[in-house]
Design a protein around this motif. Structure first.
Motif, PDB file in Angstrom:
ATOM      1  N   GLU A 206       0.910  -1.127  -0.174  1.00 49.38           N
ATOM      2  CA  GLU A 206      -0.052   0.016  -0.114  1.00 49.38           C
ATOM      3  C   GLU A 206       0.755   1.162   0.241  1.00 49.38           C
ATOM      4  OE1 GLU A 206      -2.803   0.095   2.903  1.00 49.38           O
ATOM      5  OE2 GLU A 206      -3.794  -2.012   2.636  1.00 49.38           O
ATOM      6  N   ARG A 207       1.614   1.457   0.904  1.00 51.38           N
ATOM      7  CA  ARG A 207       2.145   2.647   1.276  1.00 51.38           C
ATOM      8  C   ARG A 207       3.700   2.670   1.796  1.00 51.38           C
ATOM      9  NH1 ARG A 207      -2.355   5.300   5.329  1.00 51.38           N
ATOM     10  NH2 ARG A 207      -3.932   5.003   3.944  1.00 51.38           N
ATOM     11  N   GLY A 208       4.606   3.444   1.485  1.00 49.21           N
ATOM     12  CA  GLY A 208       5.998   3.376   2.088  1.00 49.21           C
ATOM     13  C   GLY A 208       6.764   2.277   1.154  1.00 49.21           C
ATOM     14  N   ALA A 209       7.151   2.262   0.063  1.00 49.26           N
ATOM     15  CA  ALA A 209       7.677   1.216  -0.670  1.00 49.26           C
ATOM     16  C   ALA A 209       9.333   1.565  -0.129  1.00 49.26           C
ATOM     17  CB  ALA A 209       7.575   1.475  -2.230  1.00 49.26           C
ATOM     18  N   GLY A 210      10.182   2.588  -0.292  1.00 47.87           N
ATOM     19  CA  GLY A 210      11.074   2.560   0.013  1.00 47.87           C
ATOM     20  C   GLY A 210      11.507   2.583   1.439  1.00 47.87           C
ATOM     21  N   MET A 211      11.019   3.178   2.461  1.00 50.65           N
ATOM     22  CA  MET A 211      10.767   3.189   3.688  1.00 50.65           C
ATOM     23  C   MET A 211       9.272   3.896   4.192  1.00 50.65           C
ATOM     24  SD  MET A 211      13.235   5.754   6.162  1.00 50.65           S
ATOM     25  CE  MET A 211      14.583   4.642   5.943  1.00 50.65           C
ATOM     26  N   TYR A 238       7.030   6.806   3.656  1.00 46.78           N
ATOM     27  CA  TYR A 238       5.724   7.198   4.028  1.00 46.78           C
ATOM     28  C   TYR A 238       6.098   7.424   5.594  1.00 46.78           C
ATOM     29  CZ  TYR A 238       0.603   7.215   5.236  1.00 46.78           C
ATOM     30  OH  TYR A 238      -0.759   7.583   5.574  1.00 46.78           O
ATOM     31  N   ASN A 239       5.706   8.746   6.119  1.00 42.91           N
ATOM     32  CA  ASN A 239       5.782   9.087   7.757  1.00 42.91           C
ATOM     33  C   ASN A 239       4.599   9.394   8.108  1.00 42.91           C
ATOM     34  OD1 ASN A 239       8.720   9.383   7.436  1.00 42.91           O
ATOM     35  ND2 ASN A 239       8.233  11.216   6.172  1.00 42.91           N
ATOM     36  N   GLY A 260       1.592  11.612  -2.893  1.00 43.19           N
ATOM     37  CA  GLY A 260       2.898  11.675  -2.511  1.00 43.19           C
ATOM     38  C   GLY A 260       4.069  10.874  -3.142  1.00 43.19           C
ATOM     39  N   GLY A 261       4.406  10.971  -4.357  1.00 42.11           N
ATOM     40  CA  GLY A 261       5.177  10.170  -4.964  1.00 42.11           C
ATOM     41  C   GLY A 261       6.463   9.784  -4.426  1.00 42.11           C
ATOM     42  N   GLY A 262       7.132  11.130  -4.191  1.00 43.36           N
ATOM     43  CA  GLY A 262       8.549  11.087  -3.449  1.00 43.36           C
ATOM     44  C   GLY A 262       8.355  10.882  -1.788  1.00 43.36           C
ATOM     45  N   MET A 263       7.391  11.700  -1.161  1.00 46.82           N
ATOM     46  CA  MET A 263       7.324  11.408   0.226  1.00 46.82           C
ATOM     47  C   MET A 263       5.896  11.908   0.564  1.00 46.82           C
ATOM     48  SD  MET A 263       9.150  13.661   3.521  1.00 46.82           S
ATOM     49  CE  MET A 263      10.637  12.880   2.980  1.00 46.82           C
ATOM     50  N   TYR A 264       5.245  11.191   1.564  1.00 49.30           N
ATOM     51  CA  TYR A 264       4.185  11.346   2.081  1.00 49.30           C
ATOM     52  C   TYR A 264       3.989  11.462   3.685  1.00 49.30           C
ATOM     53  CZ  TYR A 264      -0.964  11.219   2.459  1.00 49.30           C
ATOM     54  OH  TYR A 264      -2.562  11.635   2.617  1.00 49.30           O
TER      55      TYR A 264
END
Length: 309
Positions: A206-211, A238-239, A260-264
């Motif tokens: 769902e969210r936060g593929a990288g971190m 994703y934070n 939030g492609g780069g960061m959400y």
């Protein structure tokens, strides 16, 4: 796999190797090389351990601080004592007081006289969730990839990862992973330190593929998030209720299905200094570079000297 589960595994496995644990405990450095052919005890490059998981096992029982030096090569979290090969829930769990450093030439040809030559760009140490080594360009064999490649649970800043490429998390089995989110690294109530790390080619359920940061405040220096993909939000990072600190970091080519492609950021206050966002995209939800949802205090959203495109 959560921290308690990892500790149970380490305790049971340590009983099988008391002699090796004692040898490793005598020194502050443990050596890891996937191609090692010596005694496999971690006391030198010649006798390096061939599994990073086994090195973490020894580090857990050693006096801190401990440094783990990892040679060029690919390491998967399902390789180690007490772990079933192909276990998609296995991950590399960071440990307080343990610095894991990648990018060593080790015993590669031409460096046998200088095994501690280190260049994380030239001698890549890859932590991979592609457990079977069969991911192709069509990504049609990723259901057997790791839920999380690296995890950090209730760690402080002395838990450090330096000079690694983290790649190959999968999108299957969301119910097996915390909060139904798979990704390259999952931080839970944690504040580890990451230096010179690259998160690339990770896919999320769902969210936060990288971190994915959950109530966490990691510090990242000179890190890159590229070509990660999430069907929902925060492909790069994703934070949630978190306050990560990022310095000289790059977000490039990450793609989210919604926002939030780069960061959400969800109720989060990240601090970004001299960071670059480029060619990140969404499926139409907005915030190709960054999307902020319900920040705790809008005035505290500290994004200084940040370039976005």
């Amino acid at each position: 796999m959560d921290r308690k589960a990892n500790q149970v595994r380490w305790l049971s496995c340590a009983l099988l190797l008391p002699a090796v644990a004692c040898m490793a405990a005598q020194g502050a450095v443990i050596y890891v090389d996937a191609n090692a052919d010596g005694l496999n005890v971690g006391t030198s490059w010649e006798h390096a351990i061939d599994s990073l998981q086994d090195a973490l096992l020894l580090a857990y029982f050693s006096d801190k601080p401990v440094e783990i030096r990892v040679a060029e090569g690919t390491y998967t979290p399902d390789q180690g004592l007490g772990i079933m090969p192909g276990d998609t829930t296995a991950s590399f769990q960071l440990i307080d007081g343990v610095t894991i450093k990648g990018g060593y030439a080790a015993n590669l040809s031409g460096h046998r006289g200088q095994p501690d030559v280190r260049d994380h760009n030239l001698y890549k140490s890859i932590l991979s969730g592609d457990l079977n080594g069969d991911d192709g360009p069509e990504l049609d064999t990723i259901d057997d990839n790791s839920d999380h490649v690296v995890t950090s649970s209730e760690n402080d800043r002395t838990a450090m990862l330096d000079g690694f490429t983290i790649s190959g998390s999968g999108i299957g089995r969301p119910s097996a992973s915390p909060n139904d989110h798979t990704g390259g690294m999952y931080n839970d109530s944690s504040g580890p330190t990451l230096v010179n790390c690259t998160f690339t080619g990770n896919l999320a359920a769902e969210r936060g593929a990288g971190m994915y940061n959950n109530r966490s405040n990691p510090t990242l220096l000179n890190c890159t998030f590229s070509e990660n993909s999430a069907p929902d939000r925060g492909a790069g990072m994703y934070n949630a209720d978190s306050g990560p600190v990022l310095i000289n970091c790059v977000f490039a080519g990450n793609t989210s299905g919604m926002s939030g492609g780069g960061m959400y950021n969800e109720k989060s206050v990240p601090t970004l200094t001299n960071c670059t966002f480029t060619n990140n995209s969404t499926g139409g939800g907005g915030g190709g570079a960054m999307y902020n949802e319900a920040p705790r205090k809008a005035a505290e959203q500290a994004c200084t000297t940040t370039r976005a495109s």
